[in-house]
Motif scaffolding. Sequence first.
Motif, PDB file in Angstrom:
ATOM      1  N   ASP A 149      10.760   2.014 -14.409  1.00 44.58           N
ATOM      2  CA  ASP A 149      10.309   3.152 -15.210  1.00 44.58           C
ATOM      3  C   ASP A 149       8.971   3.733 -14.769  1.00 44.58           C
ATOM      4  OD1 ASP A 149      12.562   3.011 -16.797  1.00 44.58           O
ATOM      5  OD2 ASP A 149      11.640   1.653 -18.248  1.00 44.58           O
ATOM      6  N   ASP A 150       8.220   3.020 -13.936  1.00 46.66           N
ATOM      7  CA  ASP A 150       6.905   3.511 -13.515  1.00 46.66           C
ATOM      8  C   ASP A 150       6.931   3.852 -12.035  1.00 46.66           C
ATOM      9  OD1 ASP A 150       4.286   4.110 -13.060  1.00 46.66           O
ATOM     10  OD2 ASP A 150       3.463   2.291 -13.957  1.00 46.66           O
ATOM     11  N   PRO A 151       6.958   5.161 -11.685  1.00 47.09           N
ATOM     12  CA  PRO A 151       7.020   5.539 -10.268  1.00 47.09           C
ATOM     13  C   PRO A 151       5.749   5.218  -9.510  1.00 47.09           C
ATOM     14  CG  PRO A 151       6.663   7.476 -11.636  1.00 47.09           C
ATOM     15  CD  PRO A 151       6.940   6.341 -12.578  1.00 47.09           C
ATOM     16  N   ALA A 152       4.663   4.917 -10.215  1.00 50.16           N
ATOM     17  CA  ALA A 152       3.400   4.609  -9.537  1.00 50.16           C
ATOM     18  C   ALA A 152       3.356   3.178  -9.020  1.00 50.16           C
ATOM     19  CB  ALA A 152       2.232   4.852 -10.493  1.00 50.16           C
ATOM     20  N   VAL A 153       4.334   2.355  -9.426  1.00 53.32           N
ATOM     21  CA  VAL A 153       4.329   0.933  -9.036  1.00 53.32           C
ATOM     22  C   VAL A 153       5.570   0.630  -8.217  1.00 53.32           C
ATOM     23  CG1 VAL A 153       4.288  -1.441  -9.830  1.00 53.32           C
ATOM     24  CG2 VAL A 153       3.058   0.307 -11.122  1.00 53.32           C
ATOM     25  N   ILE A 154       5.386   0.414  -6.933  1.00 56.23           N
ATOM     26  CA  ILE A 154       6.481  -0.052  -6.073  1.00 56.23           C
ATOM     27  C   ILE A 154       5.975  -1.278  -5.312  1.00 56.23           C
ATOM     28  CG2 ILE A 154       7.668   2.156  -5.834  1.00 56.23           C
ATOM     29  CD1 ILE A 154       6.290   2.572  -3.176  1.00 56.23           C
ATOM     30  N   HIS A 155       6.825  -2.267  -5.173  1.00 58.07           N
ATOM     31  CA  HIS A 155       6.411  -3.552  -4.619  1.00 58.07           C
ATOM     32  C   HIS A 155       6.854  -3.696  -3.168  1.00 58.07           C
ATOM     33  CE1 HIS A 155       5.209  -4.849  -8.615  1.00 58.07           C
ATOM     34  NE2 HIS A 155       6.382  -4.417  -9.081  1.00 58.07           N
ATOM     35  N   ALA A 156       6.039  -4.360  -2.378  1.00 55.20           N
ATOM     36  CA  ALA A 156       6.372  -4.630  -0.982  1.00 55.20           C
ATOM     37  C   ALA A 156       7.694  -5.383  -0.901  1.00 55.20           C
ATOM     38  CB  ALA A 156       5.247  -5.422  -0.321  1.00 55.20           C
ATOM     39  N   LYS A 201      13.934   9.689  -8.243  1.00 55.89           N
ATOM     40  CA  LYS A 201      15.191   9.875  -8.962  1.00 55.89           C
ATOM     41  C   LYS A 201      16.328   9.118  -8.284  1.00 55.89           C
ATOM     42  CE  LYS A 201      18.316  13.524 -10.606  1.00 55.89           C
ATOM     43  NZ  LYS A 201      18.546  14.997 -10.637  1.00 55.89           N
ATOM     44  N   ALA A 202      16.337   9.164  -6.945  1.00 52.96           N
ATOM     45  CA  ALA A 202      17.416   8.513  -6.195  1.00 52.96           C
ATOM     46  C   ALA A 202      17.294   6.989  -6.223  1.00 52.96           C
ATOM     47  CB  ALA A 202      17.404   9.001  -4.745  1.00 52.96           C
ATOM     48  N   ASN A 203      16.098   6.476  -6.515  1.00 51.07           N
ATOM     49  CA  ASN A 203      15.874   5.025  -6.468  1.00 51.07           C
ATOM     50  C   ASN A 203      15.350   4.462  -7.782  1.00 51.07           C
ATOM     51  OD1 ASN A 203      16.133   4.175  -3.383  1.00 51.07           O
ATOM     52  ND2 ASN A 203      15.091   6.165  -3.455  1.00 51.07           N
ATOM     53  N   ARG A 204      15.548   5.190  -8.879  1.00 47.84           N
ATOM     54  CA  ARG A 204      14.971   4.754 -10.146  1.00 47.84           C
ATOM     55  C   ARG A 204      15.464   3.382 -10.576  1.00 47.84           C
ATOM     56  NH1 ARG A 204      13.498   8.388 -15.363  1.00 47.84           N
ATOM     57  NH2 ARG A 204      12.659   6.706 -16.643  1.00 47.84           N
ATOM     58  N   GLY A 239       0.789  -1.221   0.000  1.00 51.81           N
ATOM     59  CA  GLY A 239       0.000   0.000   0.000  1.00 51.81           C
ATOM     60  C   GLY A 239       0.820   1.269   0.000  1.00 51.81           C
ATOM     61  N   ASP A 240       2.142   1.164   0.142  1.00 50.56           N
ATOM     62  CA  ASP A 240       3.010   2.348   0.123  1.00 50.56           C
ATOM     63  C   ASP A 240       3.050   2.989  -1.262  1.00 50.56           C
ATOM     64  OD1 ASP A 240       3.813   2.604   2.732  1.00 50.56           O
ATOM     65  OD2 ASP A 240       5.641   1.412   2.497  1.00 50.56           O
ATOM     66  N   THR A 241       3.282   4.297  -1.291  1.00 54.26           N
ATOM     67  CA  THR A 241       3.564   5.025  -2.528  1.00 54.26           C
ATOM     68  C   THR A 241       4.785   5.894  -2.288  1.00 54.26           C
ATOM     69  OG1 THR A 241       2.209   6.960  -1.954  1.00 54.26           O
ATOM     70  CG2 THR A 241       1.099   5.139  -3.109  1.00 54.26           C
ATOM     71  N   LEU A 242       5.467   6.273  -3.368  1.00 56.76           N
ATOM     72  CA  LEU A 242       6.608   7.172  -3.224  1.00 56.76           C
ATOM     73  C   LEU A 242       6.165   8.490  -2.602  1.00 56.76           C
ATOM     74  CD1 LEU A 242       8.561   6.613  -6.567  1.00 56.76           C
ATOM     75  CD2 LEU A 242       9.041   5.649  -4.319  1.00 56.76           C
ATOM     76  N   TYR A 243       4.994   8.950  -3.002  1.00 56.76           N
ATOM     77  CA  TYR A 243       4.470  10.206  -2.453  1.00 56.76           C
ATOM     78  C   TYR A 243       4.295  10.104  -0.936  1.00 56.76           C
ATOM     79  CZ  TYR A 243       1.106  13.912  -1.412  1.00 56.76           C
ATOM     80  OH  TYR A 243       0.460  14.985  -0.863  1.00 56.76           O
ATOM     81  N   GLY A 244       3.687   9.023  -0.476  1.00 60.11           N
ATOM     82  CA  GLY A 244       3.451   8.858   0.947  1.00 60.11           C
ATOM     83  C   GLY A 244       4.740   8.727   1.741  1.00 60.11           C
ATOM     84  N   ILE A 245       5.719   8.005   1.201  1.00 61.92           N
ATOM     85  CA  ILE A 245       7.005   7.844   1.877  1.00 61.92           C
ATOM     86  C   ILE A 245       7.727   9.178   1.968  1.00 61.92           C
ATOM     87  CG2 ILE A 245       9.265   6.718   1.772  1.00 61.92           C
ATOM     88  CD1 ILE A 245       7.833   4.392   0.278  1.00 61.92           C
ATOM     89  N   ALA A 246       7.717   9.935   0.862  1.00 60.52           N
ATOM     90  CA  ALA A 246       8.381  11.243   0.845  1.00 60.52           C
ATOM     91  C   ALA A 246       7.744  12.194   1.846  1.00 60.52           C
ATOM     92  CB  ALA A 246       8.327  11.836  -0.564  1.00 60.52           C
ATOM     93  N   GLU A 247       6.402  12.139   1.956  1.00 62.27           N
ATOM     94  CA  GLU A 247       5.711  12.991   2.927  1.00 62.27           C
ATOM     95  C   GLU A 247       6.056  12.565   4.353  1.00 62.27           C
ATOM     96  OE1 GLU A 247       2.965  15.627   2.564  1.00 62.27           O
ATOM     97  OE2 GLU A 247       4.479  15.816   0.996  1.00 62.27           O
ATOM     98  N   GLY A 297      10.644  16.073  -2.446  1.00 58.56           N
ATOM     99  CA  GLY A 297       9.432  15.283  -2.531  1.00 58.56           C
ATOM    100  C   GLY A 297       9.606  13.937  -3.215  1.00 58.56           C
ATOM    101  N   TRP A 298       8.476  13.376  -3.670  1.00 60.74           N
ATOM    102  CA  TRP A 298       8.493  12.035  -4.263  1.00 60.74           C
ATOM    103  C   TRP A 298       9.321  11.961  -5.530  1.00 60.74           C
ATOM    104  CZ3 TRP A 298       6.867  10.767  -9.153  1.00 60.74           C
ATOM    105  CH2 TRP A 298       6.089  11.702  -9.832  1.00 60.74           C
TER     106      TRP A 298
END
Length: 253
Positions: free
Chosen positions: A99-106, A91-94, A70-78, A85-86
Amino acid sequence: MPGRGKHRRPSRNPITRGVVAVGTGGAALTLPLLGATHASAAEPQSAPAAQTVPQAVQPATSLTYTVAKGDTLYGIAEKYDVSGGWKQLYKANRAAVGDDPAVIHAGLKLKVATAKAAAEKKTTQSSAPAEPAGGVTRATPAAAKTYANNLDGWIREALDIMAQQGIPGSYDGIYRNIMRESSGNPQAINNWDSNAAKGTPSKGLLQVIDPTFAAYHVPGTPYDPYDPVANITAACNYAADRYGSIDNVNGPY
């Protein structure tokens, strides 16, 4: 956002009617503020000039964060107040995210910088130039306008661009629609409706599908539907063409 349940053929982009595009060079727009005028009498020659005093550089505090479901880059950055920000976090973890910042896996390990590791050097001079003959004062350079890297800042930056482009819309109209469409998450994506079934899911703060974003993208903003300012301006440009203004939108559009 556009095309709830169906795909609309993009209409003519209203911003092409002789309006000068604003170059932002990225997500941030720089606009001039009024510079205050300043004049003072010359200091006596015996007064020594002040020395340049550099500020101390504070090192960044880094940690490794394990992504939870359920995490998102936006939520982690906040959560960790990441400078930039996200987008900076992505950029630091690309290499790890892809290639898709909207998809991060547990279970994914992310490097998170929780403090800004930079400081500007400031130079202070104790003397000011004497007032020119005739009593004409010298204006100081105009200050650059900056915006907070949050929902309020994104909306205000978008409104300034829209004003330059002649695109109507108000803060309240934009905010109301953002909260309905994405709850303020710039990485929001709809993977279940009819648009998603056609391969064009709605994305970003105002849930724009790719064909609509392409047709109504505002020049000078990043060509990225997940970019908050680019998403807002493109959506408002579309809403202005179809409904007269984003202020007239009170439901799925």
